[in-house]
Design an enzyme around this catalytic site. Structure first.
Site, short mmCIF file in Angstrom:
data_model
loop_
_atom_site.label_atom_id
_atom_site.label_comp_id
_atom_site.label_asym_id
_atom_site.label_seq_id
_atom_site.Cartn_x
_atom_site.Cartn_y
_atom_site.Cartn_z
N ALA A 236 82.52 -19.34 55.07
CA ALA A 236 83.76 -18.99 55.78
C ALA A 236 84.21 -20.21 56.58
O ALA A 236 84.48 -20.13 57.78
CB ALA A 236 83.57 -17.76 56.67
N HIS B 117 84.11 -26.40 61.11
CA HIS B 117 83.14 -26.90 60.12
C HIS B 117 83.66 -28.19 59.48
O HIS B 117 82.90 -29.14 59.27
CB HIS B 117 82.93 -25.88 58.99
CG HIS B 117 82.30 -24.59 59.40
ND1 HIS B 117 82.98 -23.40 59.37
CD2 HIS B 117 81.06 -24.30 59.85
CE1 HIS B 117 82.18 -22.42 59.76
NE2 HIS B 117 81.00 -22.95 60.06
N LYS C 49 80.06 -24.99 70.02
CA LYS C 49 80.36 -23.58 70.32
C LYS C 49 79.07 -22.76 70.34
O LYS C 49 78.91 -21.86 71.13
CB LYS C 49 81.33 -22.99 69.30
CG LYS C 49 81.76 -21.59 69.72
CD LYS C 49 82.78 -21.01 68.79
CE LYS C 49 82.16 -20.46 67.53
NZ LYS C 49 81.26 -19.31 67.75
N ASP C 50 78.14 -23.12 69.43
CA ASP C 50 76.83 -22.48 69.43
C ASP C 50 75.86 -23.37 70.19
O ASP C 50 74.90 -23.91 69.63
CB ASP C 50 76.36 -22.25 67.99
CG ASP C 50 77.28 -21.28 67.26
OD1 ASP C 50 77.39 -20.13 67.71
OD2 ASP C 50 77.92 -21.68 66.27
N GLN D 238 72.16 -22.47 70.07
CA GLN D 238 71.58 -22.79 68.75
C GLN D 238 71.23 -24.27 68.67
O GLN D 238 70.15 -24.65 68.22
CB GLN D 238 72.57 -22.41 67.66
CG GLN D 238 72.24 -22.95 66.29
CD GLN D 238 73.09 -22.35 65.20
OE1 GLN D 238 72.80 -21.27 64.73
NE2 GLN D 238 74.14 -23.03 64.78
N VAL E 113 85.79 -27.13 68.32
CA VAL E 113 87.19 -27.28 67.89
C VAL E 113 87.93 -26.00 68.28
O VAL E 113 87.42 -24.89 68.06
CB VAL E 113 87.28 -27.53 66.37
CG1 VAL E 113 88.73 -27.63 65.92
CG2 VAL E 113 86.52 -28.80 66.00
#
Ligand code: PAF
Length: 297
Positions: free
Chosen positions: A37, A42, A156-157, A160, A183
């Site tokens: 997705a 990305h 954003k993560d 992680q 972004v």
């Protein structure tokens, strides 16, 4: 030497052979792990990897072991052809799209676990530590098969990325971990594969998340909040005004994820909330106690 012909590979032996052949010609390898997705966030990671490396591997694998809810896994958007096209346009060389059985054969019995606040707070508290076990295990497998020079994650993560930094250091996996800025759309919404599931109204409502984070960061920089609790209250108020009750709105140390005791040093302002039935996360990193605190959006 720069090669930009995308090749789709589905098995580990084929991937290893393809990378070894390029390594033999002196190529360096950048790696962007994804669950597909693909969106502009990305693509920004892939473009950066393509600027910095001869070969860019993008993995597209919806990892079942990091989902704590079956319906979340089922509803996760999947578009293999669209993803392959987007990855190619952004400069990927190889798309690795393995089956679940390729990654987890029937006799698979291992797990990678990072202990402590890095996995037990924020997302770990809400989704269970199993989420990070699943993520750490699949990323370890992918790093072992791709063996890249550099692996790229989005800020954003943030949690992680910190977990990946921890286990790659602990397990001596020889890779550089890059965390690239989040972004955002022009109105501030952090790009996420999940945004596709928001209705127009839900998307409008979700803007309160980035606005709440920004308001909290400003409360630090202009001195109007003097404790982490006050900063969180500013952000939560902004979300509540939009009808959102956050799962968490936390001010933590940006490296350890321990709750911040005071407004100094590098802090993470992190939020998770469900809007329109879609669970969203976002964060900002701020440097507190400077004349003008700077927010890394
Ligand atoms: O961020 C993601 O999309 C996933 O957690 C990752 C890193 C691809 C592992 O499945």
């Amino acid at each position: 030497m720069t090669e930009r012909i995308v090749q789709t590979i589905r098995t580990v032996p084929e991937l290893r052979d393809a990378i070894a052949a390029r390594r033999a010609n002196g190529a360096t390898v950048g790696f962007v792990p994804t669950m597909g997705a693909l969106h502009s966030g990305h693509c920004a990671l892939i473009e950066r990897a393509a600027r910095e490396h001869d070969v860019v591997v993008v993995s597209i694998f919806v990892n079942p072991t990091q989902f704590n809810k079956a319906e979340d896994l089922e509803q996760y958007p999947r578009d293999e052809q669209g993803d392959a096209n987007a990855a190619a346009s952004a400069g990927a060389t190889i798309c690795f799209t393995p089956s679940v059985e390729e990654i987890y054969p029937t006799d698979f019995a291992s797990s990678v676990r990072v202990r402590g606040p890095l996995t037990e707070t924020l997302e770990g508290q809400e989704r269970g530590v199993g989420h990070f076990d699943g993520m750490a295990t699949v990323v370890t497998i992918l790093l072992n098969v791709v063996a890249p020079d550099v692996v790229y994650f989005g800020a954003k993560d943030a949690q992680q990325a910190l977990v990946v930094r921890r286990f790659t250091a602990d397990l001596r996996i020889p890779v550089e971990v890059v965390t690239a800025d989040t972004v955002r759309d022009a109105d501030g919404l952090a790009l996420s594969s999940r945004n596709a599931r928001l209705s127009a109204g839900g998307r409008e409502q979700a803007l309160a998340i980035s606005a709440g984070l920004q308001a909290a960061a400003e409360a630090i920089s202009d001195g109007s909040a003097t404790s982490p609790k006050d900063v969180a209250a500013v952000g939560v108020e902004r979300l509540r005004a939009a009808g959102i009750t956050p799962e968490y709105f936390a001010i933590t140390d940006a490296e350890t994820l321990e709750p911040a005791r005071q407004l100094s040093g590098k802090l993470l302002i992190a939020c998770a909330a469900t809007v329109d039935g879609v669970r969203l996360i976002d964060n900002l990193t701020v440097i507190a106690n400077r004349e003008a605190a700077t927010a890394n959006r």
